[in-house]
Write an enzyme that holds these catalytic residues in place. Structure first.
Site, PDB file in Angstrom:
ATOM      1  N   TYR A   1       4.962 -12.664   6.215  1.00  0.00           N
ATOM      2  CA  TYR A   1       3.971 -12.091   5.297  1.00  0.00           C
ATOM      3  C   TYR A   1       3.684 -13.132   4.223  1.00  0.00           C
ATOM      4  O   TYR A   1       4.466 -13.311   3.291  1.00  0.00           O
ATOM      5  CB  TYR A   1       4.541 -10.811   4.690  1.00  0.00           C
ATOM      6  CG  TYR A   1       3.569  -9.960   3.896  1.00  0.00           C
ATOM      7  CD1 TYR A   1       2.244 -10.330   3.697  1.00  0.00           C
ATOM      8  CD2 TYR A   1       3.991  -8.765   3.324  1.00  0.00           C
ATOM      9  CE1 TYR A   1       1.368  -9.545   2.971  1.00  0.00           C
ATOM     10  CE2 TYR A   1       3.126  -7.960   2.598  1.00  0.00           C
ATOM     11  CZ  TYR A   1       1.825  -8.352   2.420  1.00  0.00           C
ATOM     12  OH  TYR A   1       0.959  -7.579   1.697  1.00  0.00           O
TER      13      TYR A   1
ATOM     14  N   ILE B   1      -4.047  -6.062   9.314  1.00  0.00           N
ATOM     15  CA  ILE B   1      -3.295  -4.993   8.662  1.00  0.00           C
ATOM     16  C   ILE B   1      -4.168  -4.574   7.490  1.00  0.00           C
ATOM     17  O   ILE B   1      -4.248  -5.265   6.473  1.00  0.00           O
ATOM     18  CB  ILE B   1      -1.902  -5.471   8.225  1.00  0.00           C
ATOM     19  CG1 ILE B   1      -1.088  -5.881   9.458  1.00  0.00           C
ATOM     20  CG2 ILE B   1      -1.178  -4.381   7.439  1.00  0.00           C
ATOM     21  CD1 ILE B   1       0.264  -6.495   9.144  1.00  0.00           C
TER      22      ILE B   1
ATOM     23  N   THR C   1       0.831  -1.205   0.000  1.00  0.00           N
ATOM     24  CA  THR C   1       0.000   0.000   0.000  1.00  0.00           C
ATOM     25  C   THR C   1       0.863   1.251   0.000  1.00  0.00           C
ATOM     26  O   THR C   1       0.462   2.287  -0.543  1.00  0.00           O
ATOM     27  CB  THR C   1      -0.943  -0.005   1.216  1.00  0.00           C
ATOM     28  OG1 THR C   1      -1.753  -1.174   1.169  1.00  0.00           O
ATOM     29  CG2 THR C   1      -1.838   1.216   1.243  1.00  0.00           C
TER      30      THR C   1
ATOM     31  N   LYS D   1       1.043 -12.084   8.814  1.00  0.00           N
ATOM     32  CA  LYS D   1       0.034 -11.373   8.036  1.00  0.00           C
ATOM     33  C   LYS D   1      -0.468 -12.339   6.988  1.00  0.00           C
ATOM     34  O   LYS D   1       0.267 -12.727   6.068  1.00  0.00           O
ATOM     35  CB  LYS D   1       0.609 -10.109   7.382  1.00  0.00           C
ATOM     36  CG  LYS D   1      -0.417  -9.356   6.524  1.00  0.00           C
ATOM     37  CD  LYS D   1       0.177  -8.134   5.839  1.00  0.00           C
ATOM     38  CE  LYS D   1      -0.876  -7.440   4.968  1.00  0.00           C
ATOM     39  NZ  LYS D   1      -0.322  -6.265   4.256  1.00  0.00           N
TER      40      LYS D   1
END
Length: 287
Positions: A133, A201, A49, A161
């Site tokens: 992740y 998140i 992002t 995540k």
């Protein structure tokens, strides 16, 4: 639970504002200040992002230096070789970080043994607790359940995540209990929390962080009626924000609602008028 390793709550993967092609540090500070009073757990910097792939290493470190100090911060990093990851971790030393978020090696598609070694070496060297992740859509590889549960034994690996899209996998890791699981796909936030995940998140929380925080709190206190009602309201926003590649719709909305620059770096392109209109309609419906 050691409070320094507790990643419960709503974390915002922060956009990186640009002005005349450069990082807009003043705009970044304004955004951090606004979010600091919203009840979010903290910020994730230099993720997808935040357009980290389009930032130089010096720019990524400057973003960290601008944003650190108000809210807890998780630093996103990536790299293919052990040497590259070690260099990125070394550059983070001396900064006050809650954690480091690391992807598997991208593009090369290593074996599960190679993925496990990648994370163990990084965890050995990381100056803060490591978050795995798991995002196969971007890296080309999954962290399989057995691999993740093996990594859970490492004392410096604390959380994941989860962008796997696999509910059974997420449930197995949650049931194991050694790694905290955070939703990484905004549209799976409610599902992950109800499965026993500790938070998310969540890029969508840039726009109504108060409601996302309230949703997390409602699930955490077993008020599922309130949580479900909040999720029904928030779900259209998460869909609208990801109708086109992230973070284009989000940046377009922040430009109008927050005065933040809408620019993106190539190869990202601006959101369509239709996508922006959908986001703004979803935001208006939340008023």
């Amino acid at each position: 639970m050691d409070s320094s390793r507790d990643f419960s709550g709503i974390w915002i993967p922060l956009v990186t504002p640009f002005l005349d092609g450069a990082v807009d540090h003043a705009g970044l500070r304004r955004l951090v200040t606004r979010l600091a009073g919203s009840g979010v757990a903290g910020l994730v910097l230099n993720g997808s992002t935040g357009e980290a792939a389009a930032l130089s290493e010096a720019e990524q470190l400057a973003v960290l230096d601008t944003a650190c100090g108000t809210l807890p911060v998780i630093a996103g990093i990536s790299g293919i070789t052990p040497q590259a990851v070690a260099a990125r971790l070394d550059a983070l030393r001396g900064r006050d970080l809650a954690g480091v978020l690391l992807t598997p090696p991208y593009y090369v598609r290593p074996s599960q043994a190679g993925i496990a070694e990648h994370f163990r070496r990084a965890a050995d060297a990381s100056p803060a607790p490591l978050l795995l992740y798991d995002i196969p859509a971007r890296t080309g590889v999954r962290i399989e359940t057995a691999t993740m549960l093996g990594l859970a034994a490492h004392p410096n690996i604390a959380a994941v995540k989860d962008c796997s899209g696999d509910l059974d996998h997420a449930q197995a890791v949650i049931n194991d209990g050694r790694l905290q699981v955070l939703a990484g796909d905004d549209h799976r936030l409610f599902t992950t929390l109800c499965q026993g995940g500790v938070g998310a998140i969540c890029a969508s929380a840039h726009l109504r962080p108060d409601l996302f925080v309230a949703l997390h709190r409602a699930v955490a206190t077993n008020d599922l009626r309130t949580a479900a009602a909040l999720w029904r309201r928030l779900w259209p926003l998460t869909k609208a924000l990801f109708a086109e590649p992230n973070p284009a719709p989000l940046k377009a909305a922040l430009a109008l609602l927050d005065g933040l620059g809408p620019d993106l770096r190539a190869p990202m392109t601006a959101a369509s008028p239709e996508a922006l209109a959908s986001v703004l309609a979803a935001v208006e419906a939340l008023r």
